[in-house]
Scaffold this motif. Structure first.
Motif, PDB file in Angstrom:
ATOM      1  N   ALA A 199      -0.904  -1.525  -3.975  1.00  0.00           N
ATOM      2  CA  ALA A 199      -2.234  -1.067  -3.534  1.00  0.00           C
ATOM      3  C   ALA A 199      -2.173   0.447  -3.399  1.00  0.00           C
ATOM      4  CB  ALA A 199      -2.604  -1.720  -2.213  1.00  0.00           C
ATOM      5  N   VAL A 200      -2.349   1.113  -4.556  1.00  0.00           N
ATOM      6  CA  VAL A 200      -2.180   2.560  -4.554  1.00  0.00           C
ATOM      7  C   VAL A 200      -3.490   3.224  -4.936  1.00  0.00           C
ATOM      8  CG1 VAL A 200       0.276   2.448  -5.010  1.00  0.00           C
ATOM      9  CG2 VAL A 200      -1.326   2.549  -6.936  1.00  0.00           C
ATOM     10  N   GLY A 201      -3.548   4.506  -4.770  1.00  0.00           N
ATOM     11  CA  GLY A 201      -4.827   5.194  -4.926  1.00  0.00           C
ATOM     12  C   GLY A 201      -4.709   6.505  -5.673  1.00  0.00           C
TER      13      GLY A 201
ATOM     14  N   PRO B 230       0.835  -1.207   0.000  1.00  0.00           N
ATOM     15  CA  PRO B 230       0.000   0.000   0.000  1.00  0.00           C
ATOM     16  C   PRO B 230       0.870   1.258   0.000  1.00  0.00           C
ATOM     17  CG  PRO B 230      -0.366  -1.371   1.962  1.00  0.00           C
ATOM     18  CD  PRO B 230       0.886  -1.830   1.306  1.00  0.00           C
ATOM     19  N   SER B 231       0.351   2.328  -0.521  1.00  0.00           N
ATOM     20  CA  SER B 231       1.029   3.619  -0.386  1.00  0.00           C
ATOM     21  C   SER B 231       0.590   4.199   0.973  1.00  0.00           C
ATOM     22  CB  SER B 231       0.692   4.535  -1.557  1.00  0.00           C
ATOM     23  OG  SER B 231      -0.705   4.637  -1.747  1.00  0.00           O
TER      24      SER B 231
ATOM     25  N   ASP C 111       0.756   0.418 -11.223  1.00  0.00           N
ATOM     26  CA  ASP C 111      -0.021  -0.653 -10.583  1.00  0.00           C
ATOM     27  C   ASP C 111      -0.750  -1.522 -11.597  1.00  0.00           C
ATOM     28  OD1 ASP C 111      -3.297   0.638  -9.695  1.00  0.00           O
ATOM     29  OD2 ASP C 111      -2.012   1.135 -11.396  1.00  0.00           O
ATOM     30  N   THR C 112      -0.090  -1.756 -12.715  1.00  0.00           N
ATOM     31  CA  THR C 112      -0.714  -2.562 -13.768  1.00  0.00           C
ATOM     32  C   THR C 112      -1.169  -3.911 -13.247  1.00  0.00           C
ATOM     33  OG1 THR C 112       0.999  -1.578 -15.143  1.00  0.00           O
ATOM     34  CG2 THR C 112      -0.405  -3.217 -16.172  1.00  0.00           C
ATOM     35  N   ARG C 113      -0.288  -4.564 -12.484  1.00  0.00           N
ATOM     36  CA  ARG C 113      -0.621  -5.912 -12.020  1.00  0.00           C
ATOM     37  C   ARG C 113      -1.786  -5.890 -11.037  1.00  0.00           C
ATOM     38  NH1 ARG C 113       5.112  -8.198 -11.334  1.00  0.00           N
ATOM     39  NH2 ARG C 113       5.760  -8.297 -13.528  1.00  0.00           N
ATOM     40  N   ALA C 114      -1.714  -4.966 -10.105  1.00  0.00           N
ATOM     41  CA  ALA C 114      -2.782  -4.903  -9.101  1.00  0.00           C
ATOM     42  C   ALA C 114      -4.118  -4.605  -9.757  1.00  0.00           C
ATOM     43  CB  ALA C 114      -2.453  -3.836  -8.067  1.00  0.00           C
ATOM     44  N   ALA C 115      -4.121  -3.659 -10.681  1.00  0.00           N
ATOM     45  CA  ALA C 115      -5.369  -3.294 -11.346  1.00  0.00           C
ATOM     46  C   ALA C 115      -5.935  -4.470 -12.125  1.00  0.00           C
ATOM     47  CB  ALA C 115      -5.140  -2.096 -12.265  1.00  0.00           C
ATOM     48  N   ALA C 116      -5.046  -5.188 -12.791  1.00  0.00           N
ATOM     49  CA  ALA C 116      -5.504  -6.343 -13.561  1.00  0.00           C
ATOM     50  C   ALA C 116      -6.012  -7.437 -12.633  1.00  0.00           C
ATOM     51  CB  ALA C 116      -4.361  -6.878 -14.418  1.00  0.00           C
TER      52      ALA C 116
END
Lengths: 364, 710
Positions: free
Chosen positions: A249-251, A179-180, A312-317
């Protein structure tokens, strides 16, 4: 719905841990909540966690001790866990290195040992800021690229994640979630703990420190706690799919310029001036400001210098949802929640009794 | 109707004769005459309806027939259908429904057919009368709610005069809504008295007029130039006196013939202090004792000098124990007093044109020593009007000030430089706040109910924060919303909402110092005559010129020490130009002229600056060939800078940069301005400034080594 799992969660009483625990039991899974103190589990909205339909079993433990300091019975219980989620860490800034070592590094080592013994898939909560003091884009697959950690905290988390990577190389399925800066819920701005950036906002908006070293284009990434908890929960339940991945896990990305402009919309907030770090001297601060700077702001200096973007390509996917947009409105929600709870806003003035007229009005 | 059918047909024939031949029209008479109102000077308004698809021009044609003014408007059936549809669609959003559209449709629907009756009736049937009445009633009701909510807010904020104005507006809008629901949809308030007479509920009519005429007066009692009446008791005419004496619930006598009369009497006419009697004194015969909560009857002076024959009302009716002995009212004056600008003018219209029900209004009957209506009287009157509105079915305006929420206005930001607070509206208008106004502004936590915001403002210790908050509201820096009812946007009957006030810009000179804009007083909310981006740029240029001046003087000193005469000359000129740039910037000149023009452009500044221009010219021409000349020049330069400093106010240039402390203070102010400029994307000397500002965290000395002559 998949078969109910048993999940051991360390730091289940924490800011992120409680939300993860709530989601897991809500999905029908059994949570073994490893708690250091016999704390009530409180959700982000301030209410006591009522687990269900899955069950919640409290286990007393201590990650700084081998075997997590569990009783034999509890250890047997933990051994059959389908997953381990390691949320426990110290996140306060400005502590001695030794403290971070004990909790964040050694603690992770003990959790990894436990996981390795039975090859339990592990979700490890790190921080996006293991990227250290650098500008540019930080990728999910990068770990140590020779960066300098911004603080003792970041250094310890980098070391912990390195341990996790090593364990992964040894065959342990490990998903790392980074996370950020974790802040209030996305839709409401509500937050349980006013930590990390919150005391900074308080000191700055109250005008307790009016000059801060930083660049207007420095970026702070604020991620709502519910997005983090969603990602961690997903990673836990879909460990096979998550595999040995690292997920950012960014926002919301906010520059200091964004902060400045949004804070200026609030009449009761002071807006700090950001000066180039080379032109800043803590000694030169007024006597009244210096203690606040030293105790609160200086710990956060590093964030006001960095112009880093987290890919965050991986997290979003993986989660099927990109990071949210609408950074300034989100910041307003955070600030509005703080005002509503009184955490931010004019300090209540205590007037001497003589200055209050009988009808309750006051005069100078 | 005032005209007979024959007269109308005759006029129509003559009008038609004046128009081009060949068009097939249905014709109706619309407007006040068609309604059954009107007087000999009313216009004749003909509406020609054409069964066609064209857009016909909206401008009326004007004819003069038989000594009467005749207006002819044309509209096609399609246009009418479009308008009716727009009204139906607008019905759900009465705030957006245009008064003009409503008016056009109303006039058509109530028009009196003269030719082509079938077409006229067919067109009217497209929007049933009852439906239209409902739409119009809702439209007025919406406006009544806005006005009354605004009045509630202003009462809370101690803005009594304005509160009364909005109360009366809301009252009118309330009764118009009620009348419209009963078919009296004619919009213009001018004929209200006739509409109410016709509406068939005398109790409502009477209550309306009673409330309207008993509205507390604005502070006209103390208007200068009003006719003075010596301390004697007014010779009130019999009928009007008894009207004035009456307590609440009485009807102003119709036929109380008003003689046009000058502004009522100023304070000087008040009876001698010895004759002040407390309200609890026994009321004279015939005067109703007024309990405190009653909206003060305007016809009653607080005090009588002596019991007068004819039952002159005396102290009994005064509501306020501490009311000033009221000036003796001029008899039978149509005393809708010349209102201060805040009181809406159109509201006065009904009183002046309604012959039947003029009341004896004696302003100043209940005033406090400052000349404004006593707050309790204003609140009581408003509460009575709110009750009336509720009785007439207008929901949503209870006396609940906590339902008024003080909200943020988009595009309003606060920027503090040093201790001075500036508020920027729409990224364009810069308001600078005095210390008290700034303290109240800074206490605002938006999104909270008005009473709480007011209490927080009082906590700052500033006296009377209410009017300051009201000023913020008027200037559009904050807005009010009614919980569950949207933003409060009041508008006077048949006017558009006024919008945010923009006062005349400040004429303070110099306008700027490094510490912020000049301000005219502690409670000032002054508008800068510069748009925001140039304001920030001028201030930044001022700060920057400061820096350059001091650096240049250092350079001169250094050059002289090393015998570098040419360098000393050049850097001295640089210092002079920088000081002039600062002088011009402090007066708001931006963008600045190029250096060669600086001295001449001083003619843009106030005449007192002339001597500085002369000295600057002299300094710029000086040469340096020796140490003595150099020292003389340096001394003259310092004196000149001192003179500039004096002209713009001592704190415009910091006293000295010898100490790291003052240097840092200037730097910090520089960053304050930089922050504003960045927000506004202003033209700032950022690149030049950044180097020097970034490199010199502590002292200007390092600049010596880095300085390059241009």
């Amino acid at each position: 719905m998949s078969d109910p799992m048993t999940v051991l969660v360390t730091g289940a009483g924490g800011f992120v841990g409680a939300e993860v625990t709530a989601r897991l039991t809500a999905a029908g899974h059994t949570v073994l909540a490893l708690l250091h103190h016999n704390t009530e589990l409180v959700r982000n909205n301030g209410r006591k966690l009522t687990p269900g339909p899955g069950t919640l079993t409290r286990i007393t433990g201590d990650i700084t001790r081998p075997g997590l300091g569990m009783t034999d019975d509890d250890r047997r219980l933990a051994a059959i866990a389908d997953r381990i989620v390691h949320c426990a860490a110290v996140t306060d800034f400005g502590l001695p290195d030794e403290h971070y070592d004990r909790l964040n590094v050694e603690g992770t080592r003990h959790v990894l040992d436990l996981a390795l013994a039975v090859r339990t898939p592990l979700v490890h909560l790190s921080t996006a800021y293991v990227c250290g003091e650098r500008d540019g884009t930080a990728r999910e697959d990068e770990l140590d690229v020779g960066q300098r950690p911004g603080s003792g905290y970041e250094k310890s988390k980098l070391a912990a994640e390195t341990l996790a990577r090593t364990a992964a190389a040894d065959g342990l399925p490990v998903t790392v979630v980074r996370p950020s800066i974790v802040t209030g819920a996305g839709r409401t701005g509500r937050v349980r703990d006013f930590k990390t950036i919150y005391p900074v906002l308080r000191v700055l908006t109250r005008g307790l420190v009016r000059t801060v070293p930083g660049h207007y284009d420095a970026v702070l990434d604020l991620v709502p706690v519910d997005r983090v908890a969603d990602l961690v929960t997903e990673a836990t339940l879909r460990a096979r799919v998550a595999g040995c991945r690292t997920l950012h896990a960014v926002g919301y990305e906010l520059t200091l310029r964004d902060f400045s402009d949004v804070l200026a919309e609030y009449p009761c907030f002071q807006v700090p001036r950001f000066v180039p770090p080379s032109a800043f001297s803590a000694q030169a601060l007024p006597d009244g400001e210096r203690p606040y700077y030293n105790r609160v702001i200086s710990l956060y200096d590093t964030y006001f210098r960095r112009r880093v973007h987290f890919d965050d390509t991986r997290a979003a996917a993986f989660i099927g949802r990109p990071a949210p947009t609408g950074a300034r409105p989100y910041l307003r929600r955070l600030l509005d929640h703080c005002l509503a709870t009184g955490y931010l806003g004019p300090a209540p003035r205590r007037l001497p009794a003589a200055a209050v007229r009988p009808d309750g009005s006051t005069h100078r | 109707m005032i005209l007979t059918e024959d007269q109308l047909q005759d006029l129509l024939d003559k009008a038609l004769a004046a128009l081009p031949y060949g068009t097939e029209w249905a014709v109706a008479l619309e407007g006040s005459l068609a309604e059954g109102f009107g007087n000999p000077s009313s216009d004749i308004d003909f509406l020609f309806l054409g069964r066609c698809e064209d857009d016909l021009p909206t401008m009326p044609s004007l004819l003069f027939v038989d000594g009467r003014r005749v207006e002819i408007r044309t509209r096609s059936v399609r246009q009418i259908a479009d308008q009716f549809r727009a009204v139906e669609e607008g019905a759900e959003r009465p705030g957006r429904l245009s008064e003009d559209l409503l008016n056009r449709c109303q006039r058509l629907l109530h028009s009196h057919p003269l030719r082509g009756h079938a077409l006229v009736e067919e067109v009217k049937a497209m929007l049933p009368a009852e439906r239209f009445g409902r739409i119009t009633a809702d439209w007025w009701a919406h406006r009544a709610r806005q006005s009354l909510r605004q009045a509630i807010a202003l009462v809370c904020l101690d803005e009594s005069d304005e509160a009364v104005g909005w109360t009366r507006a809301g009252l009118l809008q309330t009764v118009k809504s009620w009348a419209a629901a009963r078919g009296e949809t004619y919009l213009e308030p001018k004929w209200l008295s006739l509409q109410l007479d016709r509406a068939g509920h005398p109790d409502v009519r009477d209550r309306y007029w009673q409330l309207d005429t008993t509205a507390p007066a604005p502070g006209a009692a103390f208007a200068p130039g009003a006719a003075a009446v010596s301390g004697s008791v007014p010779a009130l005419g019999g009928a009007s006196a008894s009207d004035a004496a009456a307590g609440p619930g009485s009807v102003p006598a119709s036929g109380a013939a008003p003689a046009p009369s000058p502004t009522p009497v100023p304070d000087t006419a008040a009876p001698e202090p010895g004759t002040v009697t407390a309200p609890s004194a026994s009321p004279p015969p015939g005067a109703a004792p007024a309990p405190r909560s009653v909206p003060a009857s305007r016809g009653v002076p607080a005090v009588a000098a002596a019991p007068a024959p004819g039952g002159v009302p005396a102290a009994g009716a005064a509501a306020e124990p501490d009311a000033v002995p009221a000036p003796v009212p001029a008899p039978a004056s149509n005393a809708v007093a010349p209102a201060p600008a805040a009181v809406p003018a159109p509201v006065a219209a009904p009183a002046s044109s309604a012959p039947a029900s003029d009341a004896v209004l004696a302003p100043g009957a209940v005033t406090d020593p400052s000349g404004t209506p006593a707050p309790d009287a204003v609140r009581d009157h408003l509460t009575a009007c709110l009750g009336f509105a509720a009785d007439l079915g207008i929901a949503g305006v209870p006396w609940r000030p906590e339902r008024l929420i003080v909200e943020r206005v988009a595009g309003v930001t606060t920027w503090q430089t040093g201790e001075r607070v500036h508020v920027i509206r729409c990224r364009r208008d810069v308001f600078v706040l005095g210390d008290d106004a700034g303290a109240v502004w800074r206490s605002l936590v938006l999104g909270r109910p008005l009473p709480r915001v007011l209490a927080q403002a009082k906590d700052t210790g500033v006296a009377d924060p209410g009017p300051l908050l009201a000023a913020f509201l008027r200037h559009g820096l904050i807005r009010l919303a009614w919980k569950g009812g949207g933003t409060v946007i009041p508008s006077l009957p048949l006017s558009a909402p006024p919008g945010p006030l923009t006062p005349p810009p400040s004429t303070a000179q110099p306008l700027l110092s490094v510490h912020g804009a000049a301000v005219s007083g502690p409670r000032a909310i002054d508008l800068m005559p510069l748009p925001a981006d140039r304001f920030a740029a001028a201030a930044m240029a001022l700060v920057w010129s400061n820096v350059v001046v001091e650096n240049a003087v250092e350079d001169v000193t250094g050059a002289l020490r090393r015998g570098q005469w040419r360098v000393a000359e050049l850097t001295a000129r640089r210092a002079v130009h920088a000081a002039l740039r600062g002088l011009l910037s402090a007066h708001g000149v931006h963008p600045l002229p190029a250096d060669p023009g600086l001295v001449r452009r001083l003619d843009l500044l106030p005449p007192a600056i002339r001597p500085i221009g002369a000295r600057a010219g002299d300094l710029l021409g000086r040469g340096v060939g020796s140490a003595e000349q150099g020292d003389t020049l340096l001394a003259a330069l310092r004196a000149f800078i001192g003179q500039v400093r004096g002209a713009v106010g001592a704190d415009s240039f910091p006293l000295s940069f010898d100490s790291a402390h003052t240097w840092r203070a200037t730097l910090q102010l520089g960053y304050d301005w930089l922050r504003i400029g960045a927000h506004l994307d202003a033209q700032l000397p950022i690149e030049e400034a950044r180097d020097l500002l970034a490199g010199h965290g502590t002292a200007p000395r390092p600049a010596l080594e880095r300085h390059q002559d241009p």
